[in-house]
Design a protein around this motif. Structure first.
Motif, short mmCIF file in Angstrom:
data_model
loop_
_atom_site.label_atom_id
_atom_site.label_comp_id
_atom_site.label_asym_id
_atom_site.label_seq_id
_atom_site.Cartn_x
_atom_site.Cartn_y
_atom_site.Cartn_z
N TYR A 108 112.72 45.25 5.78
CA TYR A 108 112.34 45.02 7.17
C TYR A 108 112.45 46.32 7.95
O TYR A 108 113.28 47.17 7.65
N VAL A 109 111.61 46.45 8.98
CA VAL A 109 111.70 47.60 9.88
C VAL A 109 111.94 47.05 11.27
O VAL A 109 111.16 46.24 11.77
N MET A 110 113.03 47.49 11.86
CA MET A 110 113.35 47.09 13.23
C MET A 110 112.76 48.15 14.16
O MET A 110 113.23 49.29 14.18
N LEU A 111 111.70 47.78 14.86
CA LEU A 111 111.13 48.67 15.86
C LEU A 111 111.90 48.43 17.14
O LEU A 111 111.85 47.34 17.71
N LEU A 112 112.66 49.43 17.56
CA LEU A 112 113.56 49.28 18.71
C LEU A 112 113.12 50.19 19.85
O LEU A 112 112.83 51.37 19.63
N THR A 113 113.10 49.66 21.06
CA THR A 113 112.79 50.52 22.19
C THR A 113 113.81 51.66 22.20
O THR A 113 114.96 51.48 21.78
N GLU A 114 113.40 52.82 22.64
CA GLU A 114 114.30 53.97 22.61
C GLU A 114 115.63 53.70 23.33
O GLU A 114 116.69 54.02 22.78
N PRO A 115 115.62 53.11 24.55
CA PRO A 115 116.92 52.86 25.20
C PRO A 115 117.82 51.92 24.39
O PRO A 115 119.03 52.13 24.30
N MET B 237 122.11 36.77 -4.03
CA MET B 237 121.21 37.23 -2.99
C MET B 237 120.87 38.70 -3.21
O MET B 237 121.75 39.51 -3.48
N ASN B 238 119.59 39.03 -3.10
CA ASN B 238 119.17 40.42 -3.19
C ASN B 238 119.67 41.19 -1.98
O ASN B 238 119.72 40.66 -0.87
N GLN B 239 120.01 42.44 -2.20
CA GLN B 239 120.38 43.30 -1.07
C GLN B 239 119.12 43.60 -0.28
O GLN B 239 118.05 43.82 -0.85
N GLN B 240 119.23 43.59 1.03
CA GLN B 240 118.09 43.85 1.90
C GLN B 240 118.25 45.21 2.55
O GLN B 240 119.35 45.74 2.66
N ILE B 241 117.13 45.76 3.02
CA ILE B 241 117.17 47.01 3.78
C ILE B 241 116.49 46.77 5.12
O ILE B 241 115.44 46.11 5.20
N TYR B 242 117.13 47.28 6.15
CA TYR B 242 116.60 47.24 7.51
C TYR B 242 116.53 48.68 8.00
O TYR B 242 117.55 49.31 8.22
N VAL B 243 115.33 49.19 8.15
CA VAL B 243 115.13 50.53 8.69
C VAL B 243 114.96 50.38 10.19
O VAL B 243 114.14 49.57 10.64
N ASN B 244 115.74 51.10 10.97
CA ASN B 244 115.67 51.04 12.43
C ASN B 244 114.93 52.26 12.95
O ASN B 244 115.35 53.39 12.68
N LEU B 245 113.85 52.04 13.67
CA LEU B 245 113.05 53.13 14.20
C LEU B 245 112.90 53.01 15.71
O LEU B 245 112.50 51.95 16.21
N PRO B 246 113.20 54.08 16.45
CA PRO B 246 112.97 54.05 17.89
C PRO B 246 111.48 54.19 18.20
O PRO B 246 110.76 54.94 17.54
N VAL B 247 111.02 53.41 19.19
CA VAL B 247 109.62 53.48 19.61
C VAL B 247 109.57 53.57 21.14
O VAL B 247 110.43 53.05 21.83
N ARG B 248 108.55 54.24 21.62
CA ARG B 248 108.39 54.40 23.07
C ARG B 248 107.79 53.16 23.72
O ARG B 248 108.15 52.79 24.82
#
Length: 139
Positions: free
Chosen positions: A47-54, A1-12
């Motif tokens: 992948y990019v995880m767009l996460l609410t700021e809280p 399995m290829n290694q994956q990357i998940y970038v987590n970014l806070p969004v308003r």
């Protein structure tokens, strides 16, 4: 399995961020998306995880950076051509993003970028490996 990357970014505003990135042509994995976060698919392994700021704040004891005022990360994505770089920048601008810098042409590498609705910096680069300068080991 290829290694994956998940970038987590806070969004308003998650809905607004999803609409912005959808306008750029990205899709979202509904299996890992809800009212607190959305899993944006860049490629099969990125992948990019767009996460609410809280919600994002629950993952760290440090304060979240305000990307409109400070740079917490520079995200750089490769593109298949100069045209793809320019097309993504144009789509970002049309969807409400900003383009704070002019494109950079280094001959073998072409770069441009944009800031998303929350101020996160997205660099885009096309590299022509055939035109890449030789390193001493290659000479």
């Amino acid at each position: 399995m290829n290694q994956q990357i998940y970038v987590n970014l806070p969004v308003r505003d998650l809905a607004r961020s999803r609409a912005f990135f959808s306008a750029l042509g990205y899709s979202f994995n509904p299996q890992f998306s809800n009212e607190q976060g959305a899993c944006m698919v860049i490629s099969d392994d990125i992948y990019v995880m767009l996460l609410t700021e809280p919600f994002c704040q629950t993952f760290t004891s440090k304060p979240l950076a305000d990307a409109r005022k400070t740079t917490e990360v520079l995200i750089c994505l490769s593109c298949a051509s100069r045209a793809e770089v320019d097309q993504l920048v144009a789509k970002a601008r049309a969807a409400g993003g900003t383009v704070p810098r002019a494109s950079q042409d280094h001959g073998f590498m072409y770069q441009h970028g944009f800031e998303d609705l929350d101020g996160h910096i997205w660099e885009l680069a096309y590299m022509d490996m055939a035109a890449c300068p030789a390193t001493p080991a290659q000479a």
